[in-house]
Motif scaffolding. Structure first.
Motif, mmCIF file in Angstrom:
data_model
loop_
_atom_site.group_PDB
_atom_site.id
_atom_site.type_symbol
_atom_site.label_atom_id
_atom_site.label_comp_id
_atom_site.label_asym_id
_atom_site.label_seq_id
_atom_site.Cartn_x
_atom_site.Cartn_y
_atom_site.Cartn_z
ATOM 1 N N PRO A 182 -6.910 3.308 2.268
ATOM 2 C CA PRO A 182 -5.769 3.139 3.147
ATOM 3 C C PRO A 182 -5.674 1.706 3.663
ATOM 4 O O PRO A 182 -6.675 1.037 3.869
ATOM 5 C CB PRO A 182 -6.039 4.113 4.292
ATOM 6 N N VAL A 193 -1.339 4.713 1.444
ATOM 7 C CA VAL A 193 -2.379 5.350 0.641
ATOM 8 C C VAL A 193 -1.856 5.490 -0.788
ATOM 9 O O VAL A 193 -0.662 5.721 -0.985
ATOM 10 C CB VAL A 193 -2.752 6.733 1.216
ATOM 11 N N VAL A 227 -7.522 9.614 6.532
ATOM 12 C CA VAL A 227 -6.384 9.949 5.667
ATOM 13 C C VAL A 227 -5.821 11.268 6.161
ATOM 14 O O VAL A 227 -6.565 12.192 6.495
ATOM 15 C CB VAL A 227 -6.828 10.048 4.191
ATOM 16 N N GLY A 230 -2.618 6.890 6.275
ATOM 17 C CA GLY A 230 -4.027 6.608 6.495
ATOM 18 C C GLY A 230 -4.225 5.497 7.501
ATOM 19 O O GLY A 230 -3.265 4.929 8.035
#
Length: 386
Positions: free
Chosen positions: A171, A178, A208, A316
């Motif tokens: 991320p 992401v 995430v 993320g």
């Protein structure tokens, strides 16, 4: 006196983040959404183990690569989380934060004139370190309409005969983007076709929200051409403990260890024992923080959209990257005026590369109460432009 200074260092610009926060430091009453670190304390059992190691006299050098017990736990963690197994004796080095790991990787591979491909907006250190090791940064402007993901066409267009390394940071800091498995497979195909190496900065891998984290190292034929950077700063709330790690093929790690031996010696011993304790039962610790960040992400994204700041819904890390170009100010001017008028500190998008112009980075590693107050101030500020 300036004649004594190395030209390549003089030409490197100070961090745009640090430059802005030198200004913020003069506004002690400001609310800040700028700091890129968790607002959680380091989990208590980890802190207690670090303290215990000091009280018990475990204050000596560890092996250069780090405590073997810690490297074994890191190996187990990566095998479970990233689906790649690394030999703890020869394929992992414990470093002073993820930043040292990035520096090691760059110094081992780059020779004068080698090109390093850096998708931007990106964490601020990649381009300066490339220049410090006499490499040539080649930036790619990522687009909000592609959710700030790197596309294979963009990568193909950036590659030349001098291309050597692709830096992937997902991320992402600052966008929160992401990349899923399908997207990474397409990038990996280009990487293999052009015989590139990948430095994959995965420091936010545990943070995430809408899909599973996938490491490019786990894809077919990518383990042998990928260096994985990770650490304890973000997921374990250990920024001040300064502990990261780098993993990759033995041939590469062996060379990084030489640099680490001569410049650092070992990572802090007490920090290593604290991290070892954290990895013994990491899932609940990490998940508690991740759930809290997801709730804050949802709140802040909704509010930014409501007040007229278009914003990719980050998947993320703990940042949002709203667009402010519609207000006719540069990102730095917008941030400075926001700080002056409303005592609200954010980071100009331009700090993360030219493609970050027209955006701001807002961290949601703050309480909901602080985020609510920040939104009130932001809404007051943008109302004057409508």
């Amino acid at each position: 006196m300036r004649d004594f200074l190395a030209k390549k260092i003089k030409e490197v610009q100070p961090s745009g983040i640090r430059k802005f926060f030198d200004i913020v430091s003069e506004q002690p009453d400001a609310i800040s959404l700028g700091v890129g670190e968790p607002d959680f304390d380091t989990p208590r059992h980890m802190t207690e183990e670090g303290i215990r190691s000091l009280r018990e006299g475990r204050t000596f050098y560890t092996a250069n690569a780090g405590l073997l017990q810690l490297r074994e736990k890191i190996s187990d963690y990566l095998a479970e989380r990233v689906k790649v197994r690394y030999d703890p004796k020869t394929e992992i080095i414990v470093t002073v934060g993820g930043s040292e790991a990035i520096d090691l990787a760059m110094r081992v591979f780059i020779e004068p004139g080698d090109e390093v491909i850096i998708p931007q907006p990106a964490f601020v250190c990649y381009e300066p370190i490339t220049r410090m090791v006499d490499g040539t940064p080649v930036t790619i402007d990522l687009q909000a309409e592609n959710e700030f993901q790197l596309t294979p066409d963009q990568l193909e267009a950036a590659i030349t005969e001098k291309s050597k390394i692709l830096i992937l940071s997902y991320p992402s800091n600052p966008t929160g983007a992401v990349m899923d498995r399908d997207a990474l497979i397409k990038i990996a195909d280009v990487v293999k076709r052009h015989d590139l190496l990948v430095i994959s900065d995965e420091i936010y891998a545990e943070l995430v929200y809408d899909e599973a984290f996938i490491s490019i190292a786990s894809l077919p034929e990518m383990r042998e051409r990928t260096i994985v950077i990770n650490g304890f700063s973000k997921a374990f709330a250990m920024t001040g403990w300064r502990l990261g790690y780098v993993s990759g093929p033995e041939l590469f790690i062996e060379q990084m260890l030489k640099i680490h031996q001569y410049t650092i010696m070992t990572a802090p011993t007490a920090s290593q024992y604290a991290a070892l304790e954290g990895l013994k039962d990491w899932k609940d610790t990490v998940e508690t923080m991740r759930i809290s960040y997801e709730e804050r992400r949802n709140f802040l994204h909704h509010e930014l959209t409501r007040i007229g700041l278009p914003c990719y819904r980050a998947k993320g890390a703990f940042y949002l990257f709203p667009q402010i170009s519609q207000f006719g100010l540069s990102s730095e001017d917008f941030a400075l005026r926001l700080l002056e008028q409303e005592k609200l500190a954010v980071v100009p998008g331009s700090a993360f590369g030219a493609s970050g112009e027209g955006y701001l980075r807002l961290s949601y590693a703050y309480s909901i109460e602080e985020l609510k107050e920040a939104i009130k101030r932001m809404e007051r500020f943008v109302r004057q432009f409508k």
